[in-house]
Design a protein around this motif. Sequence first.
Motif, PDB file in Angstrom:
ATOM      1  N   ARG A 188       0.840  -1.211   0.000  1.00  0.00           N
ATOM      2  CA  ARG A 188       0.000   0.000   0.000  1.00  0.00           C
ATOM      3  C   ARG A 188       0.866   1.249   0.000  1.00  0.00           C
ATOM      4  NH1 ARG A 188      -5.595  -0.379   3.107  1.00  0.00           N
ATOM      5  NH2 ARG A 188      -6.139  -2.501   2.623  1.00  0.00           N
ATOM      6  N   ARG A 189       1.921   1.207   0.805  1.00  0.00           N
ATOM      7  CA  ARG A 189       2.792   2.381   0.884  1.00  0.00           C
ATOM      8  C   ARG A 189       3.451   2.662  -0.451  1.00  0.00           C
ATOM      9  NH1 ARG A 189       5.704   1.392   6.677  1.00  0.00           N
ATOM     10  NH2 ARG A 189       4.897   3.259   7.661  1.00  0.00           N
ATOM     11  N   ILE A 190       3.914   1.604  -1.109  1.00  0.00           N
ATOM     12  CA  ILE A 190       4.560   1.778  -2.419  1.00  0.00           C
ATOM     13  C   ILE A 190       3.530   2.276  -3.426  1.00  0.00           C
ATOM     14  CG2 ILE A 190       5.662   0.518  -4.332  1.00  0.00           C
ATOM     15  CD1 ILE A 190       6.828  -1.352  -2.061  1.00  0.00           C
ATOM     16  N   ASN A 191       2.335   1.692  -3.334  1.00  0.00           N
ATOM     17  CA  ASN A 191       1.261   2.019  -4.276  1.00  0.00           C
ATOM     18  C   ASN A 191       0.878   3.497  -4.258  1.00  0.00           C
ATOM     19  OD1 ASN A 191      -0.762   1.281  -6.168  1.00  0.00           O
ATOM     20  ND2 ASN A 191      -2.285   1.224  -4.546  1.00  0.00           N
ATOM     21  N   VAL A 192       0.923   4.102  -3.073  1.00  0.00           N
ATOM     22  CA  VAL A 192       0.468   5.500  -2.973  1.00  0.00           C
ATOM     23  C   VAL A 192       1.625   6.508  -2.945  1.00  0.00           C
ATOM     24  CG1 VAL A 192      -1.728   4.975  -1.855  1.00  0.00           C
ATOM     25  CG2 VAL A 192       0.297   5.411  -0.438  1.00  0.00           C
ATOM     26  N   LYS A 193       2.855   5.991  -2.957  1.00  0.00           N
ATOM     27  CA  LYS A 193       4.004   6.888  -2.887  1.00  0.00           C
ATOM     28  C   LYS A 193       4.005   7.833  -4.096  1.00  0.00           C
ATOM     29  CE  LYS A 193       8.987   6.559  -2.071  1.00  0.00           C
ATOM     30  NZ  LYS A 193       9.119   7.536  -1.053  1.00  0.00           N
ATOM     31  N   GLY A 194       4.036   9.109  -3.802  1.00  0.00           N
ATOM     32  CA  GLY A 194       4.124  10.094  -4.892  1.00  0.00           C
ATOM     33  C   GLY A 194       2.834  10.328  -5.656  1.00  0.00           C
ATOM     34  N   ILE A 195       1.691   9.821  -5.165  1.00  0.00           N
ATOM     35  CA  ILE A 195       0.467  10.035  -5.960  1.00  0.00           C
ATOM     36  C   ILE A 195      -0.126  11.437  -5.762  1.00  0.00           C
ATOM     37  CG2 ILE A 195      -0.272   7.621  -6.189  1.00  0.00           C
ATOM     38  CD1 ILE A 195      -2.409   8.304  -4.027  1.00  0.00           C
ATOM     39  N   PHE A 196       0.356  12.160  -4.743  1.00  0.00           N
ATOM     40  CA  PHE A 196      -0.178  13.514  -4.548  1.00  0.00           C
ATOM     41  C   PHE A 196       0.882  14.567  -4.879  1.00  0.00           C
ATOM     42  CE2 PHE A 196      -2.458  10.875  -1.365  1.00  0.00           C
ATOM     43  CZ  PHE A 196      -3.736  11.019  -1.871  1.00  0.00           C
ATOM     44  N   ARG A 197       0.425  15.727  -5.239  1.00  0.00           N
ATOM     45  CA  ARG A 197       1.288  16.898  -5.347  1.00  0.00           C
ATOM     46  C   ARG A 197       0.496  18.070  -4.784  1.00  0.00           C
ATOM     47  NH1 ARG A 197      -0.457  20.268  -9.343  1.00  0.00           N
ATOM     48  NH2 ARG A 197      -1.903  19.359 -10.855  1.00  0.00           N
ATOM     49  N   VAL A 198       1.185  19.135  -4.393  1.00  0.00           N
ATOM     50  CA  VAL A 198       0.425  20.294  -3.916  1.00  0.00           C
ATOM     51  C   VAL A 198       0.026  21.149  -5.114  1.00  0.00           C
ATOM     52  CG1 VAL A 198       1.381  20.372  -1.584  1.00  0.00           C
ATOM     53  CG2 VAL A 198       2.529  21.621  -3.416  1.00  0.00           C
ATOM     54  N   ASP A 202       3.067  27.843  -2.538  1.00  0.00           N
ATOM     55  CA  ASP A 202       3.009  29.066  -1.724  1.00  0.00           C
ATOM     56  C   ASP A 202       1.833  29.049  -0.760  1.00  0.00           C
ATOM     57  OD1 ASP A 202       5.219  29.997  -2.955  1.00  0.00           O
ATOM     58  OD2 ASP A 202       4.149  31.253  -4.409  1.00  0.00           O
ATOM     59  N   ALA A 203       0.755  28.351  -1.149  1.00  0.00           N
ATOM     60  CA  ALA A 203      -0.448  28.323  -0.316  1.00  0.00           C
ATOM     61  C   ALA A 203      -0.292  27.374   0.874  1.00  0.00           C
ATOM     62  CB  ALA A 203      -1.650  27.902  -1.159  1.00  0.00           C
ATOM     63  N   VAL A 204       0.703  26.493   0.816  1.00  0.00           N
ATOM     64  CA  VAL A 204       0.858  25.464   1.853  1.00  0.00           C
ATOM     65  C   VAL A 204       1.894  25.870   2.909  1.00  0.00           C
ATOM     66  CG1 VAL A 204       1.502  23.049   2.253  1.00  0.00           C
ATOM     67  CG2 VAL A 204       0.162  23.650   0.232  1.00  0.00           C
ATOM     68  N   GLU A 205       2.902  26.572   2.487  1.00  0.00           N
ATOM     69  CA  GLU A 205       4.017  26.893   3.383  1.00  0.00           C
ATOM     70  C   GLU A 205       3.539  27.604   4.652  1.00  0.00           C
ATOM     71  OE1 GLU A 205       7.354  28.703   1.463  1.00  0.00           O
ATOM     72  OE2 GLU A 205       8.409  28.990   3.368  1.00  0.00           O
ATOM     73  N   ALA A 223      -1.057   9.104   4.961  1.00  0.00           N
ATOM     74  CA  ALA A 223       0.355   9.407   5.217  1.00  0.00           C
ATOM     75  C   ALA A 223       0.998  10.009   3.970  1.00  0.00           C
ATOM     76  CB  ALA A 223       1.100   8.142   5.652  1.00  0.00           C
ATOM     77  N   ALA A 224       0.656   9.469   2.795  1.00  0.00           N
ATOM     78  CA  ALA A 224       1.211  10.024   1.547  1.00  0.00           C
ATOM     79  C   ALA A 224       0.741  11.473   1.365  1.00  0.00           C
ATOM     80  CB  ALA A 224       0.787   9.167   0.356  1.00  0.00           C
ATOM     81  N   ALA A 225      -0.530  11.727   1.692  1.00  0.00           N
ATOM     82  CA  ALA A 225      -1.066  13.096   1.565  1.00  0.00           C
ATOM     83  C   ALA A 225      -0.389  14.026   2.575  1.00  0.00           C
ATOM     84  CB  ALA A 225      -2.577  13.079   1.769  1.00  0.00           C
ATOM     85  N   ALA A 226      -0.243  13.566   3.815  1.00  0.00           N
ATOM     86  CA  ALA A 226       0.389  14.391   4.849  1.00  0.00           C
ATOM     87  C   ALA A 226       1.857  14.654   4.512  1.00  0.00           C
ATOM     88  CB  ALA A 226       0.265  13.704   6.211  1.00  0.00           C
ATOM     89  N   ALA A 232       5.971  20.276   1.346  1.00  0.00           N
ATOM     90  CA  ALA A 232       5.745  21.648   0.836  1.00  0.00           C
ATOM     91  C   ALA A 232       5.766  22.659   1.990  1.00  0.00           C
ATOM     92  CB  ALA A 232       4.424  21.715   0.079  1.00  0.00           C
ATOM     93  N   LYS A 233       6.308  22.214   3.130  1.00  0.00           N
ATOM     94  CA  LYS A 233       6.542  23.069   4.298  1.00  0.00           C
ATOM     95  C   LYS A 233       5.280  23.509   5.036  1.00  0.00           C
ATOM     96  CE  LYS A 233      11.041  24.934   2.926  1.00  0.00           C
ATOM     97  NZ  LYS A 233      11.199  24.704   1.499  1.00  0.00           N
ATOM     98  N   ALA A 234       4.246  22.662   5.026  1.00  0.00           N
ATOM     99  CA  ALA A 234       3.110  22.928   5.916  1.00  0.00           C
ATOM    100  C   ALA A 234       3.650  22.930   7.339  1.00  0.00           C
ATOM    101  CB  ALA A 234       2.049  21.846   5.749  1.00  0.00           C
ATOM    102  N   ALA A 235       3.114  23.807   8.200  1.00  0.00           N
ATOM    103  CA  ALA A 235       3.627  23.890   9.572  1.00  0.00           C
ATOM    104  C   ALA A 235       3.248  22.646  10.373  1.00  0.00           C
ATOM    105  CB  ALA A 235       3.080  25.145  10.251  1.00  0.00           C
ATOM    106  N   SER A 236       2.039  22.129  10.154  1.00  0.00           N
ATOM    107  CA  SER A 236       1.614  20.905  10.826  1.00  0.00           C
ATOM    108  C   SER A 236       0.426  20.302  10.089  1.00  0.00           C
ATOM    109  CB  SER A 236       1.216  21.192  12.284  1.00  0.00           C
ATOM    110  OG  SER A 236       0.012  21.938  12.321  1.00  0.00           O
ATOM    111  N   VAL A 237       0.274  18.983  10.275  1.00  0.00           N
ATOM    112  CA  VAL A 237      -0.881  18.284   9.694  1.00  0.00           C
ATOM    113  C   VAL A 237      -1.549  17.478  10.793  1.00  0.00           C
ATOM    114  CG1 VAL A 237      -1.654  16.573   8.002  1.00  0.00           C
ATOM    115  CG2 VAL A 237       0.211  18.118   7.412  1.00  0.00           C
ATOM    116  N   ARG A 238      -2.858  17.611  10.886  1.00  0.00           N
ATOM    117  CA  ARG A 238      -3.682  16.784  11.762  1.00  0.00           C
ATOM    118  C   ARG A 238      -4.705  16.088  10.878  1.00  0.00           C
ATOM    119  NH1 ARG A 238      -1.851  20.896  15.070  1.00  0.00           N
ATOM    120  NH2 ARG A 238      -1.557  20.308  17.243  1.00  0.00           N
ATOM    121  N   VAL A 239      -5.257  14.990  11.369  1.00  0.00           N
ATOM    122  CA  VAL A 239      -6.145  14.179  10.532  1.00  0.00           C
ATOM    123  C   VAL A 239      -7.494  13.957  11.208  1.00  0.00           C
ATOM    124  CG1 VAL A 239      -6.449  11.813   9.631  1.00  0.00           C
ATOM    125  CG2 VAL A 239      -4.280  12.995   9.280  1.00  0.00           C
TER     126      VAL A 239
END
Length: 245
Positions: A188-198, A202-205, A223-226, A232-239
Amino acid sequence: MRVAGVAAEARRLLVGPVSRMLYPDVCPACLARPGREELQWCPPCTDRLRVLPKTRCPGCGGAIDGVLAMCGECLSFGHRPWLEAVSVYAYGGYLRELVHRFKYRGATMLAPVFARRMATSWLDFGTDGGLQAITPVPLHSFKELQRGYNQAELLAEGVGRRLGLPVRRLLRRRGWSRQQAQLDLDQRRINVKGIFRVADPDAVEGLHVLLVDDVLTTGATLAAAADTLLAAKAASVRVLTLARG
Ligand SMILES: [Zn+2]
Ligand SMILES: [Zn+2]
């Protein structure tokens, strides 16, 4: 009897705002009995849904299955990239059926009650942490086009309204990933690795983000999304999810 059955089936087929306009007081799960109050399940449906216990795993928001501070699955998963995760229900049984209807059969009328329960659970179990935005886990655009909506986005919008936070579509899905259901954790981890981009770095930092999805199963997709947000330098992620699978 038969007429009543047909009427119930007709109601079942009506989805979203149309249904709520015509039947504003029915329970959105069974569509047969009045809800307890606006945006609530009826009592029998409430009894059929398993709310997670008060003592929860900080890694996934699920139940703790032993004397350890984290659940066995989080211990074997290793580091979770988010600061905390909160969920409402244990996934399975009636809830699984409702989520299936919500995701695959157009039952968007379930979104307001789901979102209401998620917002309440966040207030009960989550920390504020200076949250600035809510973002849904995106679907592939083709899938969203086919389905007509992204269920995570409907939940995020409802949660955002209740928590007074803006919903921002910070993530995009790059391409296809195989269905996760048949895969083990490593696959699963391999399958989803890199499937997201921001969508816009600038909107995430520097942003404190609440990431929303319907179900946390192994947590590999979240986890892949977080990881993408944090890269992209988000200060923190909660789920926050509706259910812990
Ligand atoms: Zn009901
Ligand atoms: Zn856990």
